[in-house]
Design an enzyme around this catalytic site. Structure first.
Site, PDB file in Angstrom:
ATOM      1  N   THR A  80       0.874  -1.187   0.000  1.00  0.00           N
ATOM      2  CA  THR A  80       0.000   0.000   0.000  1.00  0.00           C
ATOM      3  C   THR A  80       0.911   1.237   0.000  1.00  0.00           C
ATOM      4  O   THR A  80       1.384   1.639  -1.061  1.00  0.00           O
ATOM      5  CB  THR A  80      -0.977  -0.002   1.201  1.00  0.00           C
ATOM      6  OG1 THR A  80      -0.252  -0.220   2.406  1.00  0.00           O
ATOM      7  CG2 THR A  80      -2.035  -1.070   1.031  1.00  0.00           C
ATOM      8  N   THR A 109      -0.841  -3.022  10.640  1.00  0.00           N
ATOM      9  CA  THR A 109      -1.499  -3.185   9.344  1.00  0.00           C
ATOM     10  C   THR A 109      -0.505  -3.843   8.493  1.00  0.00           C
ATOM     11  O   THR A 109       0.169  -3.218   7.689  1.00  0.00           O
ATOM     12  CB  THR A 109      -1.873  -1.920   8.633  1.00  0.00           C
ATOM     13  OG1 THR A 109      -2.874  -1.323   9.383  1.00  0.00           O
ATOM     14  CG2 THR A 109      -2.470  -2.213   7.272  1.00  0.00           C
TER      15      THR A 109
END
Lengths: 367, 367
Positions: free
Chosen positions: A120, A157
């Site tokens: 990401t 994450t």
């Protein structure tokens, strides 16, 4: 897509957040498994806080993938990472699964592509491989991961995948996964915000011979080593970071106390900004240790910045601030050492500094 | 210097950090007190992590002040705030005490000067006054405080002083101080770093008539109200802040659970940077609630940003992102409301956003 040609023992370690993404719920139901075939991963959308529809979407991702490779839906796992609270664009996802199945491949280039595909806000891929000889035969481990913020721990994450041809029972794999996560992904922090999607998956396809208990122990060390490589790589790539900070805490009553202190220091924005600014403002470190919820007296604590002693048994030591500042300025890896006199408990913890770029990345972009 | 002409009942609430500044140790020994005469405050140096010499210095500050105003050393309290780990420059401190004693004065201008003198990185003074009529006579309360970072809570790098002419026993004052701190200074956070020096001192010089139990209750509410004013003013002046964020959490099993959730949201750098960037990225708020260590199911949580419902009983609601972003952009005070369905527990918590200027102030200056 990560697909095992042979049915593989599989185990997972997941976020400890109460708010749990749909794919995590699904994987928890399915693991540990004696015969998993793989995992389908989407990056850019977390499929978290998406209610029943999110769960249906995750199940559909697994079912579509399973149909395409020819296995039962229950043999397929699912991961997602990205923004929270938006529904998946299922037509695009399903089309993507079809395309990914058509280019499945066991080459190093394919690993590289998969490691890129899951990123990401990461600036580079995280891959770690090991070979160990166990019970006379060579066992290979390949790990890859993503993560650069909302790094918890417990966990982060982050998504991490460790693939091996070792022959290990699913229950053993689950135990080794928990142990490996504890000293790797659960010993890192970027800003202390635990994600809804954290997942570590281990797949062992059993191509090799079964491992005896000694070999299993050595295999476990290799798993931990791969996970630690990946965890360090995540912190080194933390959003906006200019320093990797290694915090060694020793001399507590037990390892858990040491970890609580390390985490308090790691998560303090005042410590992190001081390191970014190359300011040897060590009072921030000592005071962070003091609010970790672990009982100690100041006389039981000493502190080093790199090799430089700053605080000894509750008393400040004279030191040369320009030397300390130069250490912070000239090194990307910074060592903090907190030594207590209370017992054998210890912990190594990794964190990053807090910079303008961290604020920019998290204020100006929806991630 | 804050000096009471009459001996005053005095009570304090202090940091819960294990690493405690010398003046806090001293004040804890001396409080509650039936006949305190005041407090000598130094700003710029915390006198924390300074070992035995620090404690000797704090005692000497009290003794020098007591001698100058003509009371016993034990009747004098001490506060410090500023950088940790440096010894006090005692000749300058002693000279300063002499000068401060020579300009003691009961005017509003003197209060203003004292409120200025205690500041560190604050950009303006924090003062709150109240008058309440109790048992037929008017009671006055005057509070002033400092603090802009290392705001804990439990408590904060903050010093706060509340002075009143009410007639209250020291033990009652101590109870009221704890209660007031719980919903004011212990319900704010800038970056979650608990200081070594936090102190709230209450002085009641007893010029008025003794209070009956009803009047005492009303007096306690006035103390809480003054403390809440000061606490909000501290967060509104948080280093680099562009928003004051008011977090209302309701519907938990008890108030403590509500506070744990509020604090997790308040301390998340991802929530704070999103508010700075006017990004209605509400998944960060929900996920922060999820790692507060309080058990709940997603279906038991709903979320509002101002009047805008974003998440209802575990399901995302359609909303207009530009409207939500405009709310964040156009208001300095931002309201977040998290409603659970588990019980009557509630909490209001105040925090600030995380900005470039917070990083600049804490990276480029030793504070």
């Amino acid at each position: 897509l990560v697909i095992s040609d042979l049915p593989a023992a599989a185990a997972g370690v997941f976020t400890q957040n109460r708010v749990v993404a749909a794919p995590v719920r699904l994987d928890r139901e399915r693991l540990p498994s004696p015969d998993a075939r793989g995992v389908v991963i989407c990056s850019g959308n977390a499929n978290a806080c998406t209610g029943q529809r999110g769960l249906d979407d995750a199940r559909r991702m697994a079912a579509v993938t399973a149909a395409a490779i020819g296995c039962r839906a229950e043999q397929m796992l699912v991961c997602s990472t990205g923004v929270i609270g938006r529904h998946l664009p299922m037509p695009r996802i399903e089309e993507g699964i079809g395309r990914a199945v058509s280019v499945l491949d066991s080459s190093a280039a394919a690993l590289d592509r998969a490691a890129h595909a899951i990123l990401t806000t990461d600036t580079h891929i995280k891959v770690s491989t090991q070979k160990v000889t166990l019970t006379g035969s060579e066992v290979r481990l390949t790990g890859f991961a993503k993560g650069a913020a909302m790094i918890g721990p417990n966990m982060a994450t982050m998504l991490a995948f460790v693939l091996t041809d070792a022959c290990v029972a699913a229950a053993d794999l689950a135990m080794l996964a928990r142990r490996a996560a504890e000293s790797s992904f659960n010993a890192i922090s970027v800003e202390g915000h635990t994600s809804t999607n954290d997942t570590l998956l281990l797949f062992a396809n059993g191509a090799g011979r079964p491992l005896d208990s000694t070999a299993l122990e050595r295999f476990g060390s290799a798993v931990t080593s791969v996970c630690t490589d990946l965890a360090r790589a995540i912190v080194a790539d933390a959003e906006g970071a200019t320093h990797l900070v290694i915090i060694d805490v020793e001399g507590l009553r037990n390892d858990d106390e040491a970890k609580r202190i390390a985490r308090a220091v790691a998560d303090s924005p005042l410590v992190k900004t001081a390191i970014f600014g190359a300011d040897p403002n060590w009072g921030r470190i000592v005071s962070a240790a003091g609010y970790a919820g672990v009982a100690f007296a100041e006389e039981e604590l000493s502190l080093w910045l790199g090799d430089l002693p700053l605080y000894q048994a509750g008393t400040p030591l004279p030191f040369d601030p320009p030397t300390a500042s130069a250490y912070l300025k000239n090194n990307r890896e910074i060592h903090l050492r907190l030594r207590f006199t209370l017992g054998p408990g210890r912990c190594t913890f990794w964190t990053s500094d807090l910079t303008y770029d961290y604020v920019r990345l998290n204020a100006e972009y929806t991630t």
